[in-house]
Scaffold this motif. Sequence first.
Motif, PDB file in Angstrom:
ATOM      1  N   ARG B  45     -29.674 -33.381 -55.589  1.00 48.00           N
ATOM      2  CA  ARG B  45     -28.442 -32.450 -54.827  1.00 48.00           C
ATOM      3  C   ARG B  45     -28.000 -32.568 -54.267  1.00 48.00           C
ATOM      4  O   ARG B  45     -27.049 -31.462 -53.232  1.00 48.00           O
ATOM      5  N   CYS B  46     -28.859 -33.129 -53.226  1.00 50.05           N
ATOM      6  CA  CYS B  46     -28.031 -33.115 -51.688  1.00 50.05           C
ATOM      7  C   CYS B  46     -25.992 -33.853 -51.673  1.00 50.05           C
ATOM      8  O   CYS B  46     -25.547 -34.590 -52.599  1.00 50.05           O
ATOM      9  N   ARG B  47     -25.721 -32.895 -51.116  1.00 45.02           N
ATOM     10  CA  ARG B  47     -23.523 -33.707 -51.303  1.00 45.02           C
ATOM     11  C   ARG B  47     -23.881 -34.332 -49.731  1.00 45.02           C
ATOM     12  O   ARG B  47     -21.948 -33.621 -49.400  1.00 45.02           O
ATOM     13  N   CYS B  49     -23.690 -33.550 -46.163  1.00 45.78           N
ATOM     14  CA  CYS B  49     -22.647 -32.359 -46.036  1.00 45.78           C
ATOM     15  C   CYS B  49     -23.581 -32.996 -44.298  1.00 45.78           C
ATOM     16  O   CYS B  49     -22.749 -32.959 -43.018  1.00 45.78           O
ATOM     17  N   TYR B  51     -25.344 -31.019 -42.418  1.00 49.22           N
ATOM     18  CA  TYR B  51     -25.530 -30.333 -41.734  1.00 49.22           C
ATOM     19  C   TYR B  51     -26.733 -30.190 -41.918  1.00 49.22           C
ATOM     20  O   TYR B  51     -27.263 -29.808 -39.968  1.00 49.22           O
ATOM     21  N   CYS B 111     -30.181 -26.205 -44.721  1.00 51.74           N
ATOM     22  CA  CYS B 111     -29.551 -26.491 -45.527  1.00 51.74           C
ATOM     23  C   CYS B 111     -29.714 -25.422 -46.817  1.00 51.74           C
ATOM     24  O   CYS B 111     -28.643 -25.346 -47.401  1.00 51.74           O
ATOM     25  N   LYS B 112     -30.506 -23.936 -46.374  1.00 49.62           N
ATOM     26  CA  LYS B 112     -31.003 -22.941 -46.785  1.00 49.62           C
ATOM     27  C   LYS B 112     -30.162 -22.237 -46.954  1.00 49.62           C
ATOM     28  O   LYS B 112     -29.419 -21.460 -47.797  1.00 49.62           O
ATOM     29  N   ALA B 113     -29.813 -22.487 -45.627  1.00 54.81           N
ATOM     30  CA  ALA B 113     -28.314 -21.298 -45.053  1.00 54.81           C
ATOM     31  C   ALA B 113     -27.131 -21.471 -45.227  1.00 54.81           C
ATOM     32  O   ALA B 113     -26.218 -20.340 -45.368  1.00 54.81           O
ATOM     33  N   LYS B 114     -26.478 -23.021 -45.317  1.00 56.60           N
ATOM     34  CA  LYS B 114     -25.648 -23.342 -45.364  1.00 56.60           C
ATOM     35  C   LYS B 114     -25.310 -24.395 -46.415  1.00 56.60           C
ATOM     36  O   LYS B 114     -23.742 -24.769 -46.091  1.00 56.60           O
ATOM     37  N   ALA B 115     -26.314 -25.156 -47.012  1.00 56.63           N
ATOM     38  CA  ALA B 115     -25.846 -25.924 -47.698  1.00 56.63           C
ATOM     39  C   ALA B 115     -26.476 -25.587 -49.614  1.00 56.63           C
ATOM     40  O   ALA B 115     -26.517 -24.261 -50.099  1.00 56.63           O
ATOM     41  N   THR B 116     -27.465 -26.467 -50.016  1.00 55.71           N
ATOM     42  CA  THR B 116     -27.664 -26.119 -50.929  1.00 55.71           C
ATOM     43  C   THR B 116     -29.300 -25.886 -51.501  1.00 55.71           C
ATOM     44  O   THR B 116     -29.923 -26.699 -52.637  1.00 55.71           O
ATOM     45  N   ALA B 117     -29.640 -25.672 -50.399  1.00 58.09           N
ATOM     46  CA  ALA B 117     -31.194 -25.200 -50.237  1.00 58.09           C
ATOM     47  C   ALA B 117     -32.170 -26.150 -51.156  1.00 58.09           C
ATOM     48  O   ALA B 117     -32.460 -26.303 -51.833  1.00 58.09           O
TER      49      ALA B 117
END
Lengths: 470, 421
Positions: B45-47, B49, B51, B111-117
């Motif tokens: 699920r990691c893109r 990014c 971040y 990751c929860k606030a800005k990406a895929t949690a």
Amino acid sequence: MAVSSESICEALERIVSRKYVSGSIYERIKNAIDPFPYEALKEQVPYATVMPANAEEVAEILKFANEKKVPVFVKGSGTHLGGASRPHEPGIILSTHRLNKMEFLEDYGFVECGAGCSCASVAQEVERRGYFLPMAPGSRLVASMGGLVSNNTSGHIIDTSIGKPGDYVYGLEVVLPTGEIIETGTMGLRRPAGTEMTKFFVGGDGLLGVITKVRMRLLPAMKRAYGVVVFEDVVAMARGVQRMYVEKRPAPLLMEFLDRKTAKVGYTIKGLEPPPGAVIFFVATGNTHQEATGKVEMILQSFKAEGPQSADLIESIELWNKLWSAREVIGTFLMQEGKQWSAAEVVSNLKSLPECMAEVLRFNEGLPLFGQLELFIFGHIGALTFHPGVLIPREWDNDRKRQAVKERFQREAELNLKYRTCGGEWGQFSKRTNFWVQRYGQVSYELVKKMKAVFDPNNILNPGILEGYR
Amino acid sequence: MTKEQTDLKENLLMETSESMDEPLYMDQDRYIAELKATILDAASRCRNCNYCSIGCPLSDSTRGFISQSPSGLMQSVKYGIRWDMLENEDREDLRNLLYLCTTCNNCVLTCKAKATAIPILEIIQAGRNLLRELMIGPLPEQRKVLKDIYINGNPYGENPATRMDWLGDLAVKRLPQDQAEVLLFVGCTTSYDSKLFSLGRKMVQLLDALKVDFGVLSEETCCGHPARVIGDEALFQEKAAQNVDKFLKSGVKTIVTVSPHCYNTFVKEYPSIGQNIKVQHYTQFLAERIQKYPVKWRIPLPRMVTYHDPCYLGKHHRIYEEPRELLRAVEGIELVEMAQSRENSLCCGGGGGRMYTEVEDNPRLAETRVGQAIETGANLIATACPWCHTMLRNAVEDMNLQEKIEVKDIAEILFEAMGIH
Ligand SMILES: Cc1cc2nc3c(=O)[nH]c(=O)nc-3n(C[C@H](O)[C@H](O)[C@H](O)COP(=O)(O)OP(=O)(O)OC[C@H]3O[C@@H](n4cnc5c(N)ncnc54)[C@H](O)[C@@H]3O)c2cc1C
Ligand code: SF4
Ligand code: SF4
């Protein structure tokens, strides 16, 4: 010397302090992937990562690479969305991470920063001093100044308002692929007339040199005002944007579009009531708050002529912040249900904007794989840009994912060819090389290849980007 | 208790100390397969990014290699599995990477606030469990810690019979023999680190002064947190089961912990095996208590204080205010914030099992943190975790800054301000 990870590391350790060289297989693998939803390929895994501290070390690495004919791939934060940060063959990953010094030369009117500084870290310092950094990509938190300048992307900022980052880059320190260090530009506020080397590297797609330092003009921060319009009919909405330009309204600094479905996602994340139609929200700037507000009112007039459901000045900064942050995370929030976001960049010309909008709504129609998936659309409509995207199922195998991404680039190319435009954010080559050749012709392409060969006779620096292998 | 946990418990082997390097599960194949599936699923699920590298003490503050970032650790273990490299010559590379993590939780929040949690930390944890099962992890010094917890009930190899020595001549109720409202769970570090004895004693005297009806376990043992983060789930489950049994028998209404790590373990991990008593970190308990029964501060402390948020209070449980409320309540204290505080706070480097190993960071996290504290102009760093206390105090000493700045636990500060003797 036979080329191997060990031999490369050994040589790099003679140039750069040992602890900044890594031959770890895991470091190498992480550098063989990028934001695309498919996996690393074994045959692309680099030999080593090296983190030079200054231009001199970069120069030595490039000289060594030329001598041994080993490719060098420059890596900022590795977030390029066009495939440029995924090496297509083994080589050396040259990370700009340690080129992270920032110096404020306020009495000259500049900030000088290392290529490895993140956009967010520079923006924070710039803003703290009352200035404004003309770069606002979604990846601001991590994207490096070197990566952004190599792409010449200001992200969401509307070009007609303040231009591209290149308009504010007054000079560079660059290491040529053959290892010579050069300085470009000026320390004055008068830009050079005539031949100016800076232009080769700003928006140079990392083909012609490694940018090690960027000198940017310090832009005074402006006052801001905000507006939002909601339309049921998105084609009428596009006509509103056309009107804004034709009626000579001041161009907004930022102007974002979300189709109704995407807006619902964003609004819901931020606990807002979803709008009854598609939305545009925008920022205008001025020397005074009154001036900025006046600009918002003028822009709203153009939209009002096209029959919106609502067209309002946003008085509450909290509401604006919610809208903006919702917009920023839509793609990734959509992914929180476990799929992989993949969006295109379709750019219209002004005359065709309503037609382009209608086509973007059908972006994935007829595409064998991309067409199976639900479409979400947002974009920087003030810059006539749309990002139609889908969520790719994780269960799809690598080949299907690759094929879906390929379809996306093909359809993007068809539309950008039709409107005689090109992408304004993610660089020009790599996955877009085919488009580039069709758009600007074989003659132009051969010319760029020759230019690359002059700067980089051994094709050492970032090979594959121009060729479009990735 | 869930079925899975019952199975786990039932599968525990009662081993001798010599076999501590052996995995502890009967149904190891199934467990390994489950761990691998969890890791592959989450990592896919990691893109990329990146971040999450922002604010990660590994990639942001000390290193810079992208494999040494949260998604780097996750991708590494994923490819370790995918490309069948877990048992090849690079296995120690993977181990060294996974055991760098301080488990500060910064990446999970980002990751929860800005990406895929993605629950990144659970994946790193699963990776450690996997390496432990395959006998690749943990790090050599940490193996000894596991052995010590197993044999002595504490990670320091100390004799369990001396666990209460820190109390000296202080009289405290012993549970379950005595009865009390509150159980003070002291934890291993405060119990065995002689430099922290006075913290434990002051805590006891503070609770007495506040007229709290409390006691300590007559046979306290490790909460199991170090075993868990080091990757030994079976040992953790064993400790958890022992403790839950003691908690339930103690008859108390509230458990108060000195360490945020014990607190985290009791509220996050124990409920699934039957722990249902209210748990508070002492800063929460005292903040509530002092609000209800205002305290007379006898000794003003005119000092400039900066508070270091322990990760297991702040980033794991969002307990930012109560410790600050306590400090603000003391007459004379001027509270100043470091450049990185609350959810952006920088980890001291002691979590995730790193307390027990020498990790080569440059600069060392605790030293960077002390530098940030000095920049505020404060002459006292307050914290509320025995590990942070130790890490920061050692850093102050190594930097030779004892004249400039001190490190104290909030409980010690309150003790002084109340003028307790
Ligand atoms: C979540 C997310 C959101 C994004 N949002 C936007 C957006 O809104 N707008 C936008 O335009 N892009 C966006 N991007 C894409 C990406 O962040 C940008 O393209 C950015 O410019 C890449 O910077 P980087 O530091 O990651 O460069 P990298 O990906 O590391 O490198 C990109 C290319 O530039 C070259 N390069 C990097 N540094 C140098 C240097 N110092 N000298 C020479 N060549 C160099 C590399 O070799 C490579 O070819 C987004 C990406 C993600 C993952
Ligand atoms: S923030 Fe999340 S999605 Fe992005 S790289 Fe880190 S783990 Fe992956
Ligand atoms: S928990 Fe902390 S140290 Fe570990 S990977 Fe995440 S941010 Fe880094």
